[in-house]
Design a protein around this motif. Structure first.
Motif, PDB file in Angstrom:
ATOM      1  N   ASN A 117      12.410  -3.539 -19.940  1.00 41.54           N
ATOM      2  CA  ASN A 117      13.408  -3.421 -19.285  1.00 41.54           C
ATOM      3  C   ASN A 117      14.430  -4.793 -20.126  1.00 41.54           C
ATOM      4  OD1 ASN A 117      16.102  -2.591 -18.748  1.00 41.54           O
ATOM      5  ND2 ASN A 117      15.230  -0.463 -18.454  1.00 41.54           N
ATOM      6  N   PHE A 118      15.396  -4.452 -20.704  1.00 45.65           N
ATOM      7  CA  PHE A 118      15.751  -5.928 -21.028  1.00 45.65           C
ATOM      8  C   PHE A 118      17.297  -5.617 -19.307  1.00 45.65           C
ATOM      9  CE2 PHE A 118      19.901  -7.159 -23.000  1.00 45.65           C
ATOM     10  CZ  PHE A 118      19.457  -8.268 -23.336  1.00 45.65           C
ATOM     11  N   LYS A 119      17.002  -5.160 -18.661  1.00 47.09           N
ATOM     12  CA  LYS A 119      18.096  -5.229 -17.481  1.00 47.09           C
ATOM     13  C   LYS A 119      16.857  -5.665 -16.702  1.00 47.09           C
ATOM     14  CE  LYS A 119      22.043  -3.482 -15.623  1.00 47.09           C
ATOM     15  NZ  LYS A 119      22.154  -4.277 -14.653  1.00 47.09           N
ATOM     16  N   GLY A 120      17.357  -6.639 -15.647  1.00 44.90           N
ATOM     17  CA  GLY A 120      16.969  -6.810 -14.061  1.00 44.90           C
ATOM     18  C   GLY A 120      17.126  -5.599 -13.329  1.00 44.90           C
ATOM     19  N   GLY A 121      16.167  -6.319 -12.679  1.00 47.08           N
ATOM     20  CA  GLY A 121      16.805  -4.389 -11.381  1.00 47.08           C
ATOM     21  C   GLY A 121      16.156  -3.600 -11.717  1.00 47.08           C
ATOM     22  N   SER A 122      15.457  -3.524 -12.180  1.00 42.22           N
ATOM     23  CA  SER A 122      15.381  -1.592 -13.217  1.00 42.22           C
ATOM     24  C   SER A 122      13.506  -1.202 -12.397  1.00 42.22           C
ATOM     25  CB  SER A 122      14.924  -1.489 -14.240  1.00 42.22           C
ATOM     26  OG  SER A 122      14.313  -2.747 -15.208  1.00 42.22           O
ATOM     27  N   GLY A 123      13.308  -2.253 -11.488  1.00 41.68           N
ATOM     28  CA  GLY A 123      12.149  -1.524 -11.020  1.00 41.68           C
ATOM     29  C   GLY A 123      10.306  -1.971 -11.950  1.00 41.68           C
ATOM     30  N   LYS A 124      10.862  -2.684 -12.706  1.00 44.69           N
ATOM     31  CA  LYS A 124      10.020  -2.893 -13.541  1.00 44.69           C
ATOM     32  C   LYS A 124       8.657  -3.545 -12.790  1.00 44.69           C
ATOM     33  CE  LYS A 124      11.083  -6.725 -16.118  1.00 44.69           C
ATOM     34  NZ  LYS A 124       9.882  -6.762 -15.680  1.00 44.69           N
ATOM     35  N   THR A 125       9.109  -4.907 -12.230  1.00 48.37           N
ATOM     36  CA  THR A 125       8.018  -4.961 -11.259  1.00 48.37           C
ATOM     37  C   THR A 125       6.777  -4.441 -10.796  1.00 48.37           C
ATOM     38  OG1 THR A 125       8.598  -7.764 -11.931  1.00 48.37           O
ATOM     39  CG2 THR A 125       6.503  -7.623  -9.910  1.00 48.37           C
ATOM     40  N   THR A 126       7.570  -3.337  -9.667  1.00 51.23           N
ATOM     41  CA  THR A 126       7.355  -2.540  -9.533  1.00 51.23           C
ATOM     42  C   THR A 126       6.386  -1.285  -9.312  1.00 51.23           C
ATOM     43  OG1 THR A 126       9.122  -2.876  -7.114  1.00 51.23           O
ATOM     44  CG2 THR A 126       7.895  -1.203  -7.333  1.00 51.23           C
ATOM     45  N   THR A 127       7.104  -1.087 -11.211  1.00 49.91           N
ATOM     46  CA  THR A 127       6.177  -0.134 -12.066  1.00 49.91           C
ATOM     47  C   THR A 127       4.750  -0.432 -12.304  1.00 49.91           C
ATOM     48  OG1 THR A 127       7.737   0.981 -12.369  1.00 49.91           O
ATOM     49  CG2 THR A 127       5.907   0.868 -13.446  1.00 49.91           C
ATOM     50  N   SER A 128       5.105  -2.083 -12.351  1.00 47.24           N
ATOM     51  CA  SER A 128       3.445  -2.123 -13.203  1.00 47.24           C
ATOM     52  C   SER A 128       2.791  -2.738 -11.737  1.00 47.24           C
ATOM     53  CB  SER A 128       4.139  -4.531 -13.185  1.00 47.24           C
ATOM     54  OG  SER A 128       4.848  -4.024 -14.792  1.00 47.24           O
ATOM     55  N   ALA A 129       2.732  -4.048 -10.553  1.00 54.43           N
ATOM     56  CA  ALA A 129       2.224  -4.044  -9.762  1.00 54.43           C
ATOM     57  C   ALA A 129       1.054  -3.011  -9.371  1.00 54.43           C
ATOM     58  CB  ALA A 129       2.345  -4.949  -8.502  1.00 54.43           C
ATOM     59  N   ASP A 376       2.347   8.490  -6.360  1.00 51.01           N
ATOM     60  CA  ASP A 376       0.467   8.802  -7.443  1.00 51.01           C
ATOM     61  C   ASP A 376       0.562   9.162  -8.097  1.00 51.01           C
ATOM     62  OD1 ASP A 376      -0.458   6.736  -6.022  1.00 51.01           O
ATOM     63  OD2 ASP A 376      -1.085   9.046  -4.103  1.00 51.01           O
ATOM     64  N   LEU A 377       1.399  10.722  -7.844  1.00 55.31           N
ATOM     65  CA  LEU A 377       2.243  11.210  -9.749  1.00 55.31           C
ATOM     66  C   LEU A 377       2.211  10.731 -11.169  1.00 55.31           C
ATOM     67  CD1 LEU A 377       4.186  14.177  -7.583  1.00 55.31           C
ATOM     68  CD2 LEU A 377       2.137  14.223  -8.907  1.00 55.31           C
ATOM     69  N   VAL A 378       3.426   9.166 -10.696  1.00 58.59           N
ATOM     70  CA  VAL A 378       3.516   8.292 -11.691  1.00 58.59           C
ATOM     71  C   VAL A 378       2.594   7.970 -12.230  1.00 58.59           C
ATOM     72  CG1 VAL A 378       4.992   6.262 -12.648  1.00 58.59           C
ATOM     73  CG2 VAL A 378       6.085   8.194 -11.188  1.00 58.59           C
ATOM     74  N   ASN A 379       1.441   6.952 -11.376  1.00 62.34           N
ATOM     75  CA  ASN A 379       0.556   6.493 -11.843  1.00 62.34           C
ATOM     76  C   ASN A 379      -0.825   7.570 -12.450  1.00 62.34           C
ATOM     77  OD1 ASN A 379       1.262   4.427 -10.981  1.00 62.34           O
ATOM     78  ND2 ASN A 379       1.089   4.279  -9.096  1.00 62.34           N
ATOM     79  N   ALA A 380      -0.730   8.828 -11.814  1.00 64.17           N
ATOM     80  CA  ALA A 380      -1.768   9.109 -12.463  1.00 64.17           C
ATOM     81  C   ALA A 380      -1.864  10.496 -14.267  1.00 64.17           C
ATOM     82  CB  ALA A 380      -1.614  10.615 -11.581  1.00 64.17           C
ATOM     83  N   GLU A 381      -0.012  10.456 -13.530  1.00 67.77           N
ATOM     84  CA  GLU A 381       0.725  10.598 -15.523  1.00 67.77           C
ATOM     85  C   GLU A 381       0.189   9.527 -16.687  1.00 67.77           C
ATOM     86  OE1 GLU A 381       4.698  12.583 -16.966  1.00 67.77           O
ATOM     87  OE2 GLU A 381       4.304  11.739 -15.719  1.00 67.77           O
ATOM     88  N   VAL A 382       0.098   8.359 -15.945  1.00 64.10           N
ATOM     89  CA  VAL A 382      -0.287   7.541 -17.211  1.00 64.10           C
ATOM     90  C   VAL A 382      -1.773   7.961 -17.108  1.00 64.10           C
ATOM     91  CG1 VAL A 382      -0.298   4.630 -17.386  1.00 64.10           C
ATOM     92  CG2 VAL A 382       1.329   5.696 -16.145  1.00 64.10           C
ATOM     93  N   VAL A 383      -2.365   7.702 -16.126  1.00 62.32           N
ATOM     94  CA  VAL A 383      -4.223   7.984 -16.470  1.00 62.32           C
ATOM     95  C   VAL A 383      -4.591   8.988 -17.728  1.00 62.32           C
ATOM     96  CG1 VAL A 383      -5.715   8.020 -15.212  1.00 62.32           C
ATOM     97  CG2 VAL A 383      -4.453   7.054 -14.324  1.00 62.32           C
ATOM     98  N   ASP A 384      -3.700   9.952 -17.418  1.00 62.57           N
ATOM     99  CA  ASP A 384      -3.332  11.260 -18.326  1.00 62.57           C
ATOM    100  C   ASP A 384      -3.456  10.729 -19.554  1.00 62.57           C
ATOM    101  OD1 ASP A 384      -4.491  12.720 -16.015  1.00 62.57           O
ATOM    102  OD2 ASP A 384      -2.722  13.887 -15.838  1.00 62.57           O
ATOM    103  N   LEU A 385      -2.437   9.895 -19.942  1.00 62.81           N
ATOM    104  CA  LEU A 385      -2.198   9.148 -21.283  1.00 62.81           C
ATOM    105  C   LEU A 385      -3.322   8.495 -22.016  1.00 62.81           C
ATOM    106  CD1 LEU A 385       2.262   8.914 -20.084  1.00 62.81           C
ATOM    107  CD2 LEU A 385       1.402  10.522 -21.406  1.00 62.81           C
ATOM    108  N   MET A 386      -3.872   7.607 -20.796  1.00 58.57           N
ATOM    109  CA  MET A 386      -4.606   7.403 -21.494  1.00 58.57           C
ATOM    110  C   MET A 386      -5.744   7.818 -22.079  1.00 58.57           C
ATOM    111  SD  MET A 386      -4.912   3.347 -18.626  1.00 58.57           S
ATOM    112  CE  MET A 386      -6.499   3.445 -18.496  1.00 58.57           C
ATOM    113  N   LEU A 387      -6.073   8.879 -21.151  1.00 56.81           N
ATOM    114  CA  LEU A 387      -7.498   9.392 -21.504  1.00 56.81           C
ATOM    115  C   LEU A 387      -7.497  10.751 -22.923  1.00 56.81           C
ATOM    116  CD1 LEU A 387      -8.744  11.049 -17.719  1.00 56.81           C
ATOM    117  CD2 LEU A 387      -9.566   8.885 -19.127  1.00 56.81           C
TER     118      LEU A 387
END
Length: 395
Positions: A117-129, A376-387
């Motif tokens: 994201n171009f803007k700080g404070g968007s939850g980017k690091t929290t999401t990544s970690a 968990d729901l967000v991260n599980a959705e990412v796993v589904d996209l990977m698979l």
């Protein structure tokens, strides 16, 4: 009559002041780290409940109980009330026993997820970690890459850059003869299956050196700067299933180089009018730059990209309207689940921990459970996209 002028305190420059204060903050934070993680100031990892392990491994709780009662598999810790707890390493042993290890198969390409994201404070690091830790707990061999010179994810993972003096990705990107292999830079974390490439302020040098390298007539490396992260990752590709890249909150050479190496992109969005306006500028600038890169013969081809709503407050009417506004335009690219705003996430961060590290008992159960379920729901959705990208069936 002689008038004695009052003595003035010596003038302290702004530079000296902030250097002193930065050093003081760093020292105090290190003291807190040593207090929080004795005796060697290294992060440990809690044990996981039967319910958590069943979810991460992908089997029922009753099946795990049956294994334990039959003396098969691993030996969990059992409390006086009969509750079973497992270490993360024991989860991996269970996966191997049950033939549920989700590693890449021959022909599956390394997944590189850039969180931007171009803007700080968007939850980017929290999401990544949290995403990187979740992937590791699900059994994927995961590499977290911190490309932000501010090194927030690095600090959250227990490394204090200015004191621990760990090398950053810059060492694998630099243009001189001191460039190092990425394998020399990768550090272990307190999670099995999860390593990290730390960040530090030296990463900013890449932003300064790249335009200079591009101007040198005798340097083809500068003109092909956007291939450097991909080339560095290729050196360690066989060791991992997925890479999660926390990009800096700016559209510079680091972000652009990460995007050209990515197989997928997650754009974090805080559902506020100003944030969405900022994101529109980010998309326009990014599109123009990627067109230039394509003109140089490199096409950015993604398996998927998604917009992730972060710090969402479901009862906030303006936020609901902003989410609806985005859904009306980008429905196919919107993540179905949202990352909720929660005091549990911020409170865990006070001790440099994530929701996957903190003990549930330290929170109001409903607050923790609500935040954890959304995460968990967000991260599980990412796993589904990977698979899906690997051509596997998704439940």
């Amino acid at each position: 009559m002689n008038v004695t002028k009052p003595m003035r305190d010596p003038v302290v420059s702004f530079a000296d002041t902030i250097l002193d204060q930065g050093s003081e903050i760093s020292t105090k934070l290190d003291m807190l780290r040593i207090e929080k993680f004795p005796p060697n100031a290294q992060k440990t990892l809690r044990q996981f409940s039967l319910a958590e392990v069943a979810d991460f491994v992908g089997v029922s709780q009753s099946y795990l109980k049956k294994l334990h009662l039959q003396g098969k598999g691993v030996e969990p810790s059992v409390t006086s009330t009969g509750r079973r707890y497992y270490t993360a390493s024991q989860m991996n042993e269970l996966r191997t026993l049950l033939d549920r290890v989700p590693h890449r198969r021959p022909g599956d390409k390394l997944q590189v997820i850039a969180v931007v994201n171009f803007k700080g404070g968007s939850g980017k690091t929290t999401t990544s970690a949290h995403l990187a830790q979740y992937l590791a707990l699900r059994g994927f061999r995961t590499l977290a890459v911190d490309l932000d010179p501010q090194a927030s994810m690095t600090a959250l993972y227990g490394i204090q850059p200015e004191l621990d003096e760990k090398p950053s990705f810059y060492e694998a990107l630099r243009y001189d003869e001191q460039r190092r292999s990425l394998s020399d830079i990768i550090q272990p974390t307190n999670f099995p299956n999860l390593d990290i490439v730390p960040a530090n302020l030296e990463l900013q040098e890449y932003e300064y050196e790249t335009p200079l390298a591009m101007q040198r007539k005798d340097s083809s490396e500068g003109k092909l700067f956007y291939t450097r992260i991909g080339a560095a990752l290729a050196e360690v590709e066989e060791d991992y299933d997925v890479v999660v890249v926390d990009c800096p909150p700016q559209l510079g050479y680091l972000t652009l180089t990460a995007l050209t190496a990515a197989t997928s992109v997650l754009i974090t969005v805080h559902p506020q009018m100003l944030d969405i306006m900022s994101m529109s500028q980010f998309l326009l600038m990014l599109g123009d730059i990627l067109k230039s890169v394509e003109g140089a013969g490199v096409t950015v081809t993604l398996d998927w990209f998604r917009y992730l709503i972060t710090r969402y407050e479901p009862m906030d009417i303006p936020q609901q309207q902003m989410v609806g506004f985005m859904q009306s335009m980008f429905a196919p690219q919107m993540m179905k689940n949202h990352m909720l705003k929660s005091t549990a996430v911020s409170d865990a961060g006070l001790t440099k921990q994530t929701l996957y590290e903190v003990e549930r008992s330290l929170f109001t159960p409903a607050t923790y459970d609500r935040a954890r379920e959304a995460m968990d729901l967000v991260n599980a959705e990412v796993v589904d996209l990977m698979l899906q990208a690997w051509g596997r069936r998704v439940a």
